[in-house]
Write a protein that holds these residues in place. Structure first.
Motif, PDB file in Angstrom:
ATOM      1  N   ASP A 324       0.827  -1.202   0.000  1.00  0.00           N
ATOM      2  CA  ASP A 324       0.000   0.000   0.000  1.00  0.00           C
ATOM      3  C   ASP A 324       0.866   1.258   0.000  1.00  0.00           C
ATOM      4  O   ASP A 324       0.571   2.238  -0.693  1.00  0.00           O
ATOM      5  N   LEU A 325       1.934   1.225   0.785  1.00  0.00           N
ATOM      6  CA  LEU A 325       2.852   2.363   0.808  1.00  0.00           C
ATOM      7  C   LEU A 325       3.514   2.573  -0.546  1.00  0.00           C
ATOM      8  O   LEU A 325       3.787   3.711  -0.953  1.00  0.00           O
ATOM      9  N   LEU A 326       3.782   1.484  -1.280  1.00  0.00           N
ATOM     10  CA  LEU A 326       4.489   1.572  -2.555  1.00  0.00           C
ATOM     11  C   LEU A 326       3.541   1.586  -3.760  1.00  0.00           C
ATOM     12  O   LEU A 326       4.002   1.475  -4.901  1.00  0.00           O
ATOM     13  N   SER A 327       2.267   1.761  -3.523  1.00  0.00           N
ATOM     14  CA  SER A 327       1.323   1.797  -4.646  1.00  0.00           C
ATOM     15  C   SER A 327       1.514   3.068  -5.461  1.00  0.00           C
ATOM     16  O   SER A 327       1.918   4.116  -4.945  1.00  0.00           O
ATOM     17  N   LYS A 328       1.206   2.988  -6.742  1.00  0.00           N
ATOM     18  CA  LYS A 328       1.314   4.149  -7.625  1.00  0.00           C
ATOM     19  C   LYS A 328       0.330   5.235  -7.217  1.00  0.00           C
ATOM     20  O   LYS A 328       0.617   6.433  -7.319  1.00  0.00           O
ATOM     21  N   ALA A 329      -0.854   4.818  -6.755  1.00  0.00           N
ATOM     22  CA  ALA A 329      -1.854   5.792  -6.339  1.00  0.00           C
ATOM     23  C   ALA A 329      -1.361   6.609  -5.146  1.00  0.00           C
ATOM     24  O   ALA A 329      -1.560   7.834  -5.090  1.00  0.00           O
ATOM     25  N   TYR A 330      -0.721   5.933  -4.185  1.00  0.00           N
ATOM     26  CA  TYR A 330      -0.216   6.646  -3.017  1.00  0.00           C
ATOM     27  C   TYR A 330       0.930   7.574  -3.408  1.00  0.00           C
ATOM     28  O   TYR A 330       1.033   8.707  -2.911  1.00  0.00           O
ATOM     29  N   ALA A 331       1.793   7.123  -4.312  1.00  0.00           N
ATOM     30  CA  ALA A 331       2.895   7.971  -4.775  1.00  0.00           C
ATOM     31  C   ALA A 331       2.354   9.224  -5.466  1.00  0.00           C
ATOM     32  O   ALA A 331       2.890  10.329  -5.283  1.00  0.00           O
ATOM     33  N   GLU A 332       1.306   9.059  -6.265  1.00  0.00           N
ATOM     34  CA  GLU A 332       0.702  10.212  -6.940  1.00  0.00           C
ATOM     35  C   GLU A 332       0.132  11.185  -5.918  1.00  0.00           C
ATOM     36  O   GLU A 332       0.302  12.411  -6.028  1.00  0.00           O
ATOM     37  N   GLU A 333      -0.549  10.651  -4.913  1.00  0.00           N
ATOM     38  CA  GLU A 333      -1.109  11.490  -3.848  1.00  0.00           C
ATOM     39  C   GLU A 333      -0.015  12.272  -3.128  1.00  0.00           C
ATOM     40  O   GLU A 333      -0.150  13.483  -2.893  1.00  0.00           O
ATOM     41  N   ARG A 334       1.076  11.607  -2.804  1.00  0.00           N
ATOM     42  CA  ARG A 334       2.169  12.259  -2.079  1.00  0.00           C
ATOM     43  C   ARG A 334       2.895  13.285  -2.963  1.00  0.00           C
ATOM     44  O   ARG A 334       3.344  14.328  -2.485  1.00  0.00           O
ATOM     45  N   SER A 335       2.998  12.992  -4.252  1.00  0.00           N
ATOM     46  CA  SER A 335       3.702  13.910  -5.157  1.00  0.00           C
ATOM     47  C   SER A 335       3.011  15.265  -5.242  1.00  0.00           C
ATOM     48  O   SER A 335       3.651  16.289  -5.502  1.00  0.00           O
ATOM     49  N   GLN A 336       1.696  15.290  -5.021  1.00  0.00           N
ATOM     50  CA  GLN A 336       0.950  16.548  -5.095  1.00  0.00           C
ATOM     51  C   GLN A 336       1.309  17.486  -3.944  1.00  0.00           C
ATOM     52  O   GLN A 336       0.981  18.686  -3.991  1.00  0.00           O
ATOM     53  N   LEU A 337       1.968  16.969  -2.927  1.00  0.00           N
ATOM     54  CA  LEU A 337       2.333  17.786  -1.770  1.00  0.00           C
ATOM     55  C   LEU A 337       3.619  18.582  -1.996  1.00  0.00           C
ATOM     56  O   LEU A 337       3.972  19.436  -1.181  1.00  0.00           O
ATOM     57  N   ILE A 338       4.347  18.283  -3.075  1.00  0.00           N
ATOM     58  CA  ILE A 338       5.595  19.003  -3.359  1.00  0.00           C
ATOM     59  C   ILE A 338       5.262  20.337  -4.018  1.00  0.00           C
ATOM     60  O   ILE A 338       4.680  20.381  -5.099  1.00  0.00           O
ATOM     61  N   LYS A 339       5.635  21.409  -3.356  1.00  0.00           N
ATOM     62  CA  LYS A 339       5.354  22.764  -3.834  1.00  0.00           C
ATOM     63  C   LYS A 339       6.662  23.470  -4.200  1.00  0.00           C
ATOM     64  O   LYS A 339       7.738  22.870  -4.177  1.00  0.00           O
ATOM     65  N   GLU A 340       6.561  24.746  -4.490  1.00  0.00           N
ATOM     66  CA  GLU A 340       7.723  25.519  -4.920  1.00  0.00           C
ATOM     67  C   GLU A 340       8.674  25.832  -3.777  1.00  0.00           C
ATOM     68  O   GLU A 340       9.836  26.161  -4.009  1.00  0.00           O
ATOM     69  N   THR A 341       8.187  25.753  -2.543  1.00  0.00           N
ATOM     70  CA  THR A 341       9.030  26.081  -1.398  1.00  0.00           C
ATOM     71  C   THR A 341       9.152  24.894  -0.463  1.00  0.00           C
ATOM     72  O   THR A 341       8.356  23.952  -0.516  1.00  0.00           O
ATOM     73  N   ALA A 342      10.146  24.933   0.414  1.00  0.00           N
ATOM     74  CA  ALA A 342      10.397  23.841   1.351  1.00  0.00           C
ATOM     75  C   ALA A 342       9.240  23.688   2.317  1.00  0.00           C
ATOM     76  O   ALA A 342       8.607  24.660   2.734  1.00  0.00           O
ATOM     77  N   SER A 343       8.955  22.425   2.678  1.00  0.00           N
ATOM     78  CA  SER A 343       7.823  22.135   3.551  1.00  0.00           C
ATOM     79  C   SER A 343       8.281  21.419   4.813  1.00  0.00           C
ATOM     80  O   SER A 343       9.406  20.925   4.904  1.00  0.00           O
ATOM     81  N   PHE A 344       7.363  21.357   5.797  1.00  0.00           N
ATOM     82  CA  PHE A 344       7.544  20.486   6.945  1.00  0.00           C
ATOM     83  C   PHE A 344       6.902  19.145   6.600  1.00  0.00           C
ATOM     84  O   PHE A 344       5.718  19.100   6.243  1.00  0.00           O
ATOM     85  N   PRO A 345       7.644  18.044   6.674  1.00  0.00           N
ATOM     86  CA  PRO A 345       7.090  16.753   6.249  1.00  0.00           C
ATOM     87  C   PRO A 345       6.150  16.154   7.278  1.00  0.00           C
ATOM     88  O   PRO A 345       6.378  16.257   8.486  1.00  0.00           O
TER      89      PRO A 345
END
Length: 536
Positions: A324-345
């Motif tokens: 489940d952690l390595l599913s493509k759907a989860y990776a797509e969901e997590r990739s949407q959290l990457i923005k132009e500036t640094a974040s708190f994980p």
């Protein structure tokens, strides 16, 4: 595999090495040669890996020893096998026991963080299943170095001196006396070029060789460990040793740009690398040295680490499924959290249920990716009298939070930092890779794989390229050779940037790649350490 660049355009001490008969790469030159000697005497890559690993317990005791844990990925007969030789916590040690002592977090030294050493059992398991020559023959080079001694190499001497200074301040009590007697017999750390030996270590290796490691778990060495533990109120017992056996496990992977990147499943942190690569596979990277490339790498890694820190522990205790952690759907969901500036994980919620590394290859198609470690340099500070065995302190990674997945429990394997890596394409082996260095390891794996797959650097160039390291929140460290204009650009993106002069905190890696058409081996070893690629 085609390499567009023979060199990385920053200072390097080494070039890639090519051979076709056999190759061993590791962080200590004498250990690499010890493994090569076994190849030349008729051993295969598995035998060479065992010999090199045993040598490293003597030749780089600042990072590993007989008291270490180990993990291995072995390519043989067209398949990839995984070995988890990490030991659990003692059965008599509980969370409640440690909390009652007043600790808020697991201590670094002494008996509390000591777990069952798994490496020698791992050597024996590898030999029994895949070895070509007698197990005892594989340990002969290490026994000779322990008995006769060897001169320290420069980086080894640096780490030794650092550990001596740390242990001189931190270790108080008679239980630590034998560490100083063994590793500082002149009242100081040995220096570069000075010869050090350990007859007790040689005798222990001899017993392990003669008994296929049984002496450590059910024999003379087990008795000495048990006696030492009882003498100073420790928790590790001969019953803990007797009950241990390494486990053969199914490696885990993600598909990245047409390649399969493989890691050992939890309790190792290789999952973090795979989580990050799964996210990064959704982006395109035209060049390595751009702000966008580094920013996206760092942000993906932060998200992966957040999940790893929340979920990774003994696999029998994990609350989520790896698939489940390595599913493509989860990776797509997590990739949407990457923005132009640094974040708190922060960790997501998927749907559904001190170290040494070596790589070895032979002319029969066998390849090994192997790693072992005491943790935090020499480990717990406890050396079993009359054995030369420095006990690891892997239990330091346990949490004392009762709600944490990786909380301390009796007989439990902790979140483990050491991870071997392997790369394949079209069901054939490309080869072994690894980067040592605590929580730097998945970060090093990610950078080495992208340097190879995305940016087509050869093994030596992929290893030598300047590295970054995320250390928490928005804070990152950059190696001194990192381009200054990119460091400034990352700071403008919101990263707290610190340029670091000392390269040794950025990991030390080795790679062996195999050309699938010609069979030619290409090796690289980190310029940040003493090692070498031994080949013929």
């Amino acid at each position: 595999m085609n390499f567009d660049s023979l060199y990385y355009p920053y200072p390097s001490q080494r070039v890639a090495v090519y051979a076709q008969n056999g190759m061993v790469a590791t962080s200590q030159h004498l250990a690499a040669q010890g493994g090569l000697d076994i190849l030349k005497k008729g051993g295969n890559a598995i035998d060479a890996a065992i010999a090199t690993a045993a040598c490293l317990t003597v030749l780089e005791p600042t990072s590993n020893g007989i008291g270490s844990d180990a993990f291995a990925l072995v390519w043989t007969n067209g398949e990839l096998y995984g070995l988890n030789a990490s030991g659990p916590s003692p059965q008599t040690l509980s969370l409640e026991t440690v909390l009652k002592m007043g600790y808020k977090q697991m201590p670094k030294y002494g008996w509390i963080p000591v777990t069952v050493p798994g490496a020698p059992a791992g050597w024996a398991a590898l030999s029994s299943r895949f070895g070509k020559i007698p197990f005892a023959d594989c340990l002969k080079p290490a026994i000779e170095y322990a008995e006769k001694g060897y001169p320290l190499s420069p980086v080894l001497a640096k780490y030794w001196a650092t550990s001596f200074a740390t242990y001189s301040e931190a270790l108080r009590g008679p239980e630590f006396a034998n560490w100083f007697a063994t590793f500082a017999p002149k009242g100081r750390a040995p220096v570069a070029g000075e010869i050090w030996n350990s007859p007790d270590h040689a005798q222990s290796l001899q017993l392990i060789a003669e008994t296929k490691a049984e002496a450590l778990y059910r024999g003379e060495l087990a008795e000495k460990i048990d006696q030492f533990s009882r003498q100073f109120g420790g928790y590790l017992s001969k019953q803990d040793l007797e009950n241990f056996s390494p486990q053969w496990v199914k490696p885990i992977k993600v598909r990245y740009r047409g390649y399969d990147v493989w890691e050992i499943p939890p309790n190792g942190q290789g999952l973090v690398t795979l989580l990050a690569l799964n996210i990064l596979d959704r982006f395109e990277f035209a060049e390595r040295d751009t702000t966008e490339t580094f920013h996206t790498q760092i942000e993906a890694l932060k998200l992966a680490f957040a999940d790893g820190k929340r979920y990774i522990t003994d696999p029998e205790k994990m609350s989520v499924k790896i698939e489940d952690l390595l599913s493509k759907a989860y990776a797509e969901e997590r990739s949407q959290l990457i923005k132009e500036t640094a974040s708190f994980p922060e960790a997501g919620k998927p749907t559904g249920s001190g170290t040494v590394y070596l790589a070895a290859a032979d002319d029969s198609g066998n390849m090994v990716s192997y790693i072992q470690s005491n943790y935090m340099g020499f480990g717990s500070g406890l050396v079993v009298p009359g054995t030369g065995i420095s006990l690891q302190n892997r239990g330091n990674n346990f949490s004392l939070d009762p709600a944490a997945a990786n909380r301390l429990e009796p007989g439990k394997r902790t979140y483990h930092t050491i991870i071997p890596g392997f790369l394949t394409k079209d069901h054939g082996p490309i080869g072994s890779f690894g980067v040592m260095g605590g929580f730097m390891q998945p970060q090093g794996h990610l950078q080495v794989i992208m340097n190879t797959v995305d940016f087509h650097l050869n093994p030596q160039a992929a290893i030598d390229a300047p590295r970054w390291r995320w250390i928490g929140d928005r804070s990152i460290e950059l190696e001194h050779s990192f381009p200054p204009h990119l460091a400034e650009a990352l700071a403008r993106r919101g990263h707290n940037v610190n340029m670091v002069l000392d390269p040794y905190g950025f990991g030390r890696g080795q790679i062996i790649w195999k050309d699938q058409k010609t069979g030619v081996l290409t090796g690289g070893t980190d310029s940040r350490t003493d090692g070498m690629v031994a080949c013929w």
